[in-house]
Every structure is written in structure tokens, then in C-alpha cells.
Design a protein around this motif. Structure first.
Motif, PDB file in Angstrom:
ATOM      1  N   ALA A 169       0.837  -1.178  -0.084  1.00  0.00           N
ATOM      2  CA  ALA A 169       0.124  -0.039   0.045  1.00  0.00           C
ATOM      3  C   ALA A 169       0.846   1.385  -0.043  1.00  0.00           C
ATOM      4  O   ALA A 169       0.628   2.324  -0.768  1.00  0.00           O
ATOM      5  N   CYS A 170       2.180   1.197   0.696  1.00  0.00           N
ATOM      6  CA  CYS A 170       2.859   2.449   0.827  1.00  0.00           C
ATOM      7  C   CYS A 170       3.423   2.493  -0.656  1.00  0.00           C
ATOM      8  O   CYS A 170       3.607   3.798  -0.994  1.00  0.00           O
ATOM      9  N   ALA A 171       3.698   1.268  -1.192  1.00  0.00           N
ATOM     10  CA  ALA A 171       4.472   1.738  -2.621  1.00  0.00           C
ATOM     11  C   ALA A 171       3.497   2.356  -3.620  1.00  0.00           C
ATOM     12  O   ALA A 171       3.801   2.764  -4.560  1.00  0.00           O
ATOM     13  N   GLU A 172       2.230   2.113  -3.400  1.00  0.00           N
ATOM     14  CA  GLU A 172       1.175   2.528  -4.157  1.00  0.00           C
ATOM     15  C   GLU A 172       0.795   3.952  -3.786  1.00  0.00           C
ATOM     16  O   GLU A 172      -0.310   4.507  -4.303  1.00  0.00           O
ATOM     17  N   GLY A 173       1.475   4.502  -2.922  1.00  0.00           N
ATOM     18  CA  GLY A 173       0.992   6.064  -2.279  1.00  0.00           C
ATOM     19  C   GLY A 173       0.403   6.113  -1.098  1.00  0.00           C
ATOM     20  O   GLY A 173       0.227   7.126  -0.554  1.00  0.00           O
ATOM     21  N   THR A 174      -0.060   5.284  -0.139  1.00  0.00           N
ATOM     22  CA  THR A 174      -0.683   5.236   1.094  1.00  0.00           C
ATOM     23  C   THR A 174       0.324   5.742   2.103  1.00  0.00           C
ATOM     24  O   THR A 174       1.324   4.829   2.140  1.00  0.00           O
ATOM     25  N   ARG A 175       0.205   6.577   2.818  1.00  0.00           N
ATOM     26  CA  ARG A 175       0.891   6.985   3.920  1.00  0.00           C
ATOM     27  C   ARG A 175       0.751   5.921   5.193  1.00  0.00           C
ATOM     28  O   ARG A 175      -0.530   5.804   5.440  1.00  0.00           O
ATOM     29  N   PRO A 176       2.048   5.554   5.792  1.00  0.00           N
ATOM     30  CA  PRO A 176       1.604   4.687   7.006  1.00  0.00           C
ATOM     31  C   PRO A 176       0.976   5.406   8.076  1.00  0.00           C
ATOM     32  O   PRO A 176       1.238   6.952   8.257  1.00  0.00           O
ATOM     33  N   GLU A 177       0.248   5.120   8.795  1.00  0.00           N
ATOM     34  CA  GLU A 177      -0.442   5.615  10.256  1.00  0.00           C
ATOM     35  C   GLU A 177       0.012   5.025  11.429  1.00  0.00           C
ATOM     36  O   GLU A 177       0.235   3.683  11.428  1.00  0.00           O
ATOM     37  N   ALA A 197       8.425   8.484   6.861  1.00  0.00           N
ATOM     38  CA  ALA A 197       9.026   8.880   5.535  1.00  0.00           C
ATOM     39  C   ALA A 197       9.973   7.580   5.002  1.00  0.00           C
ATOM     40  O   ALA A 197       9.920   7.764   3.882  1.00  0.00           O
ATOM     41  N   ILE A 198      10.625   7.157   5.815  1.00  0.00           N
ATOM     42  CA  ILE A 198      11.504   6.012   5.476  1.00  0.00           C
ATOM     43  C   ILE A 198      10.793   5.008   4.782  1.00  0.00           C
ATOM     44  O   ILE A 198      11.041   4.512   3.620  1.00  0.00           O
ATOM     45  N   ILE A 199       9.748   4.475   5.414  1.00  0.00           N
ATOM     46  CA  ILE A 199       8.818   3.418   4.845  1.00  0.00           C
ATOM     47  C   ILE A 199       8.395   3.686   3.521  1.00  0.00           C
ATOM     48  O   ILE A 199       8.700   3.208   2.381  1.00  0.00           O
ATOM     49  N   THR A 200       7.927   5.036   3.511  1.00  0.00           N
ATOM     50  CA  THR A 200       7.501   5.616   2.089  1.00  0.00           C
ATOM     51  C   THR A 200       8.351   5.772   0.859  1.00  0.00           C
ATOM     52  O   THR A 200       8.035   5.428  -0.138  1.00  0.00           O
ATOM     53  N   ARG A 201       9.611   6.195   1.365  1.00  0.00           N
ATOM     54  CA  ARG A 201      10.643   6.356   0.583  1.00  0.00           C
ATOM     55  C   ARG A 201      11.113   4.774  -0.072  1.00  0.00           C
ATOM     56  O   ARG A 201      11.591   4.990  -1.470  1.00  0.00           O
ATOM     57  N   HIS A 202      11.138   4.135   0.781  1.00  0.00           N
ATOM     58  CA  HIS A 202      11.786   2.690   0.277  1.00  0.00           C
ATOM     59  C   HIS A 202      10.629   1.581   0.010  1.00  0.00           C
ATOM     60  O   HIS A 202      11.271   0.502  -0.771  1.00  0.00           O
ATOM     61  N   ALA A 203       9.700   1.992  -0.091  1.00  0.00           N
ATOM     62  CA  ALA A 203       8.403   0.899  -0.222  1.00  0.00           C
ATOM     63  C   ALA A 203       8.494   0.633  -1.700  1.00  0.00           C
ATOM     64  O   ALA A 203       8.221  -0.667  -2.243  1.00  0.00           O
ATOM     65  N   PRO A 204       8.648   1.336  -2.739  1.00  0.00           N
ATOM     66  CA  PRO A 204       8.453   0.862  -4.270  1.00  0.00           C
ATOM     67  C   PRO A 204       9.575  -0.023  -4.363  1.00  0.00           C
ATOM     68  O   PRO A 204       9.339  -0.860  -5.254  1.00  0.00           O
ATOM     69  N   LEU A 205      10.815   0.411  -4.006  1.00  0.00           N
ATOM     70  CA  LEU A 205      11.962  -0.749  -4.154  1.00  0.00           C
ATOM     71  C   LEU A 205      11.753  -1.799  -3.616  1.00  0.00           C
ATOM     72  O   LEU A 205      12.030  -2.920  -4.235  1.00  0.00           O
ATOM     73  N   ALA A 206      11.250  -1.800  -2.228  1.00  0.00           N
ATOM     74  CA  ALA A 206      11.053  -3.207  -1.784  1.00  0.00           C
ATOM     75  C   ALA A 206       9.875  -4.010  -2.332  1.00  0.00           C
ATOM     76  O   ALA A 206      10.049  -5.139  -2.326  1.00  0.00           O
ATOM     77  N   ALA A 207       8.859  -3.271  -2.907  1.00  0.00           N
ATOM     78  CA  ALA A 207       7.792  -4.056  -3.671  1.00  0.00           C
ATOM     79  C   ALA A 207       8.401  -4.621  -4.840  1.00  0.00           C
ATOM     80  O   ALA A 207       8.035  -5.937  -5.130  1.00  0.00           O
ATOM     81  N   VAL A 208       9.309  -4.154  -5.587  1.00  0.00           N
ATOM     82  CA  VAL A 208       9.886  -4.777  -6.817  1.00  0.00           C
ATOM     83  C   VAL A 208      10.600  -5.789  -6.238  1.00  0.00           C
ATOM     84  O   VAL A 208      10.730  -6.795  -7.154  1.00  0.00           O
ATOM     85  N   MET A 209      11.524  -5.655  -5.514  1.00  0.00           N
ATOM     86  CA  MET A 209      12.349  -6.724  -4.869  1.00  0.00           C
ATOM     87  C   MET A 209      11.598  -7.965  -4.358  1.00  0.00           C
ATOM     88  O   MET A 209      11.805  -9.112  -4.476  1.00  0.00           O
ATOM     89  N   THR A 210      10.526  -7.572  -3.615  1.00  0.00           N
ATOM     90  CA  THR A 210       9.406  -8.716  -3.150  1.00  0.00           C
ATOM     91  C   THR A 210       9.170  -9.547  -4.243  1.00  0.00           C
ATOM     92  O   THR A 210       8.742 -10.911  -4.125  1.00  0.00           O
ATOM     93  N   ASP A 211       8.468  -8.773  -5.364  1.00  0.00           N
ATOM     94  CA  ASP A 211       7.979  -9.674  -6.422  1.00  0.00           C
ATOM     95  C   ASP A 211       8.977 -10.571  -7.157  1.00  0.00           C
ATOM     96  O   ASP A 211       8.721 -11.359  -7.411  1.00  0.00           O
TER      97      ASP A 211
END
Length: 61
Positions: A3-11, A19-33
């Protein structure tokens, strides 16, 4: 993370951590896939270098 990789901010966590999670989530999602494909489909799965480079350059700017 997805969800963070798709733009949802963690609460419910401190802003710096969010901020760290939001910044790195897209990279983490690609590597997880990628790792999922390696484990579940084929060990011949291509490394997502271009996508990682694209994502990496976008968060540095």
C-alpha cells in the motif's frame, strides 16, 4: 508495504519512520515480487535492474 508503494501513507508510527517506509516501499515491492518469482516460478526470472534504476533515480531527486 504494498500500500505504501502505491502511495498510501503509513499511520500510527512516528513521522520519520513513515518517511523512510514511504521512500523505500516501491523498491521493496519490486524486490519482493522478483524474489517471489525466483522462489515460486523459475530461477531464470530476469533481474528487474531497469525498474530498480528508474525507481532509485526518482527518489534521489
Amino acid at each position: 508495504m504494498r500500500a505504501c508503494a502505491e502511495g498510501t501513507r503509513p499511520e500510527g508510527i512516528p513521522r520519520p519512520a513513515a518517511a523512510i517506509i514511504t521512500r523505500h516501499a516501491p523498491l521493496a515491492a519490486v524486490m519482493t515480487d522478483f524474489i517471489g518469482r525466483l522462489r515460486q516460478e523459475t530461477r531464470q526470472s530476469p533481474y528487474p535492474a531497469e525498474e530498480l534504476l528508474r525507481l532509485g533515480s526518482s527518489w534521489r531527486t
